[in-house]
Design a protein around this motif. Structure first.
Motif, PDB file in Angstrom:
ATOM      1  N   ASP A   1       0.912  -0.788  -0.175  1.00 50.28           N
ATOM      2  CA  ASP A   1       0.185  -0.103  -0.198  1.00 50.28           C
ATOM      3  C   ASP A   1       1.346   1.245  -0.127  1.00 50.28           C
ATOM      4  O   ASP A   1       1.828   1.184   0.991  1.00 50.28           O
ATOM      5  CB  ASP A   1      -1.113  -0.383   1.018  1.00 50.28           C
ATOM      6  CG  ASP A   1      -1.970   1.024   0.852  1.00 50.28           C
ATOM      7  OD1 ASP A   1      -1.810   2.465   0.335  1.00 50.28           O
ATOM      8  OD2 ASP A   1      -3.496   0.674   1.620  1.00 50.28           O
TER       9      ASP A   1
ATOM     10  N   LEU B   1      -0.230   4.209   0.102  1.00 47.97           N
ATOM     11  CA  LEU B   1       0.193   5.255   0.723  1.00 47.97           C
ATOM     12  C   LEU B   1      -1.498   5.059   1.474  1.00 47.97           C
ATOM     13  O   LEU B   1      -2.422   4.756   0.697  1.00 47.97           O
ATOM     14  CB  LEU B   1      -0.043   6.632  -0.399  1.00 47.97           C
ATOM     15  CG  LEU B   1      -0.849   8.011   0.226  1.00 47.97           C
ATOM     16  CD1 LEU B   1      -0.630   8.326   1.543  1.00 47.97           C
ATOM     17  CD2 LEU B   1      -1.029   8.933  -0.293  1.00 47.97           C
ATOM     18  N   ASP B   2      -1.035   4.206   2.118  1.00 48.61           N
ATOM     19  CA  ASP B   2      -2.403   4.238   3.207  1.00 48.61           C
ATOM     20  C   ASP B   2      -3.177   5.360   4.494  1.00 48.61           C
ATOM     21  O   ASP B   2      -2.254   5.894   4.890  1.00 48.61           O
ATOM     22  CB  ASP B   2      -1.954   3.129   4.058  1.00 48.61           C
ATOM     23  CG  ASP B   2      -3.815   2.241   5.301  1.00 48.61           C
ATOM     24  OD1 ASP B   2      -3.757   2.438   3.860  1.00 48.61           O
ATOM     25  OD2 ASP B   2      -3.093   2.029   6.088  1.00 48.61           O
ATOM     26  N   GLY B   3      -4.150   6.089   3.951  1.00 51.37           N
ATOM     27  CA  GLY B   3      -4.758   6.540   4.951  1.00 51.37           C
ATOM     28  C   GLY B   3      -4.915   8.354   3.506  1.00 51.37           C
ATOM     29  O   GLY B   3      -4.905   8.986   3.666  1.00 51.37           O
ATOM     30  N   THR B   4      -4.956   8.028   2.481  1.00 46.15           N
ATOM     31  CA  THR B   4      -4.999   8.615   1.312  1.00 46.15           C
ATOM     32  C   THR B   4      -5.777  10.193   1.596  1.00 46.15           C
ATOM     33  O   THR B   4      -6.175  11.117   1.564  1.00 46.15           O
ATOM     34  CB  THR B   4      -5.729   8.081  -0.203  1.00 46.15           C
ATOM     35  OG1 THR B   4      -4.276   7.249  -0.485  1.00 46.15           O
ATOM     36  CG2 THR B   4      -5.741   9.061  -0.928  1.00 46.15           C
TER      37      THR B   4
ATOM     38  N   GLY C   1      -7.758   6.741   9.962  1.00 47.18           N
ATOM     39  CA  GLY C   1      -7.928   6.178   8.920  1.00 47.18           C
ATOM     40  C   GLY C   1      -6.407   6.224   7.788  1.00 47.18           C
ATOM     41  O   GLY C   1      -6.932   5.781   7.186  1.00 47.18           O
ATOM     42  N   SER C   2      -6.315   5.049   8.827  1.00 49.03           N
ATOM     43  CA  SER C   2      -4.449   4.639   8.341  1.00 49.03           C
ATOM     44  C   SER C   2      -4.708   2.905   8.701  1.00 49.03           C
ATOM     45  O   SER C   2      -4.537   3.105   9.997  1.00 49.03           O
ATOM     46  CB  SER C   2      -3.969   5.003   8.218  1.00 49.03           C
ATOM     47  OG  SER C   2      -2.747   4.075   7.790  1.00 49.03           O
ATOM     48  N   ALA C   3      -5.007   1.518   8.245  1.00 44.04           N
ATOM     49  CA  ALA C   3      -5.847   0.377   9.330  1.00 44.04           C
ATOM     50  C   ALA C   3      -4.106   0.550   9.130  1.00 44.04           C
ATOM     51  O   ALA C   3      -3.531  -0.780  10.519  1.00 44.04           O
ATOM     52  CB  ALA C   3      -6.405  -0.135   7.768  1.00 44.04           C
TER      53      ALA C   3
ATOM     54  N   GLU D   1     -11.629  -4.335  11.387  1.00 45.11           N
ATOM     55  CA  GLU D   1     -12.605  -3.886  10.905  1.00 45.11           C
ATOM     56  C   GLU D   1     -13.051  -4.373   9.650  1.00 45.11           C
ATOM     57  O   GLU D   1     -13.036  -5.400   9.217  1.00 45.11           O
ATOM     58  CB  GLU D   1     -11.904  -2.793  10.077  1.00 45.11           C
ATOM     59  CG  GLU D   1     -12.282  -1.134   8.820  1.00 45.11           C
ATOM     60  CD  GLU D   1     -11.370   0.084   8.312  1.00 45.11           C
ATOM     61  OE1 GLU D   1     -10.842   0.034   9.068  1.00 45.11           O
ATOM     62  OE2 GLU D   1     -11.562   0.037   7.515  1.00 45.11           O
TER      63      GLU D   1
HETATM   64  C1  IPD Z   1      -8.338   2.973   3.157  1.00 46.97           C
HETATM   65  C2  IPD Z   1      -7.859   3.133   5.042  1.00 46.97           C
HETATM   66  C3  IPD Z   1      -8.881   3.162   6.398  1.00 46.97           C
HETATM   67  C4  IPD Z   1      -9.694   1.868   6.133  1.00 46.97           C
HETATM   68  C5  IPD Z   1     -10.366   2.432   4.431  1.00 46.97           C
HETATM   69  C6  IPD Z   1      -9.242   2.349   3.423  1.00 46.97           C
HETATM   70  P1  IPD Z   1      -6.305   3.646   1.683  1.00 46.97           P
HETATM   71  O1  IPD Z   1      -7.078   2.426   2.547  1.00 46.97           O
HETATM   72  O2  IPD Z   1      -6.575   2.569   5.343  1.00 46.97           O
HETATM   73  O3  IPD Z   1      -7.754   3.866   7.405  1.00 46.97           O
HETATM   74  O4  IPD Z   1     -10.489   2.685   6.759  1.00 46.97           O
HETATM   75  O5  IPD Z   1     -10.778   1.351   4.523  1.00 46.97           O
HETATM   76  O6  IPD Z   1      -9.295   2.004   2.136  1.00 46.97           O
HETATM   77  O7  IPD Z   1      -7.357   3.720   0.753  1.00 46.97           O
HETATM   78  O8  IPD Z   1      -6.562   4.914   2.387  1.00 46.97           O
HETATM   79  O9  IPD Z   1      -5.147   3.236   0.819  1.00 46.97           O
END
Ligand code: IPD
Ligand code: CA
Ligand code: CA
Length: 276
Positions: free
Chosen positions: A81, A83-86, A182-184, A201
């Motif tokens: 990933d 950029l996690d937390g786009t 906002g970032s898993a 989640e």
């Molecule tokens: C998101 C993030 C977010 C989660 C979303 C993912 P992205 O990934 O991890 O925390 O709640 O389900 O899609 O789109 O920013 O790489």
């Protein structure tokens, strides 16, 4: 020759620095679908990571979110990933990271999550423990949901079908608090480092979780799907925690799945005003 983890660490750091350069420029936001955002930075970071992985490990497969990976039918598969937390990144909210995980014959063996805003690099290799900036990390010792800090996330896609608000409400009534970063990948890294006691989640993808799962298990934590079944990278939902909470966490979400709601959400009858 550097180890897989050393290579992933070097690449994640470089990609993270690249993200910070893009952050300064406030790149234009594009919409992939519904409210699913992507930016030039996602693609530039992915090009850097995938290019470098293919240079170092030309026979390995790579699965990357923005689609530039290659399936080489290898025993080794990298999940990226870039950029996690786009959504955070697109709003200059400093909670985003680079996540790179490695699977060998179906087993997760190494993971790196790099948060460039805090200069925190979380890393773990199977059997060798989990680290944050070279300091050993471990999950928390919190033994009950009523004393826990939990985290969750909400999907970008098909929001109208999302049921997570029910789980959020029920667990929110019981726990000390629920965070939504906002970032898993950061959420999993924070479970591994004891900053959060548990995370759940729905609807995550392999690239969101591959690295973070290695961190959690090497830090002494546990994970499964939300019904207690073994977790796969394509499972529909996940729970990860410090291990001590796992049974109670599963029982709590199990009750919600079965409609055994201990505290109904107040005032949510269609057409009726919300009372407070
Ligand atoms: C998101 C993030 C977010 C989660 C979303 C993912 P992205 O990934 O991890 O925390 O709640 O389900 O899609 O789109 O920013 O790489
Ligand atoms: Ca992601
Ligand atoms: Ca992403």
């Amino acid at each position: 020759m550097p180890s897989y983890l050393e290579s992933a660490t070097e690449i994640a750091r470089e990609a993270g620095e690249l993200l910070l350069q893009y952050l300064e420029k406030r790149p234009a936001i594009e919409i992939k679908g519904e409210q699913d955002l992507v930016t030039e930075a996602d693609r530039a970071s992915e090009a850097l990571i995938v290019g470098r992985l293919q240079q170092y490990f030309p026979s390995h497969s790579v699965v990357a979110e923005e689609g530039s990976g290659q399936d080489r039918k290898s025993e080794y598969c990298w999940y990226v990933d870039p950029l996690d937390g786009t959504t955070n990144f697109a709003h200059s909210y400093p909670a985003f990271c680079v996540s790179i995980g490695l699977e060998h014959r179906g087993e997760l063996i190494a993971g790196v999550v790099y948060d460039p805003s805090r200069n925190e690099l979380f890393s773990a290799e199977k059997g060798a423990g989990a680290y944050c900036n070279n300091r050993r990390i471990r999950v928390s010792k919190t033994a009950s949901i009523s004393e826990s800090l939990l985290a969750t996330g909400f999907p970008s896609r098909k929001r109208h079908e999302d049921v997570n608000v029910y789980f959020f409400h029920q667990l929110g009534v019981k726990a000390h608090g629920i965070r939504r970063s906002g970032s898993a990948a950061i959420d999993l890294a924070y479970v591994a480092s004891g900053r959060q006691d548990g995370f759940w989640e729905f609807g995550l993808n392999a690239w969101d979780i591959a690295a973070g799962l290695v961190l959690v298990s090497e830090a002494g934590g546990a994970y499964s799907d939300m019904k207690g079944e073994p977790l796969h990278l394509n499972s529909p939902h996940l729970i990860a925690d410090n291990g001590l909470l796992h049974e109670e966490f599963l029982a709590s979400v199990g009750a919600v799945f079965e409609g055994r709601i201990h505290t109904p959400i107040p005032g949510l009858t269609p057409g009726a005003p919300v009372r407070y």
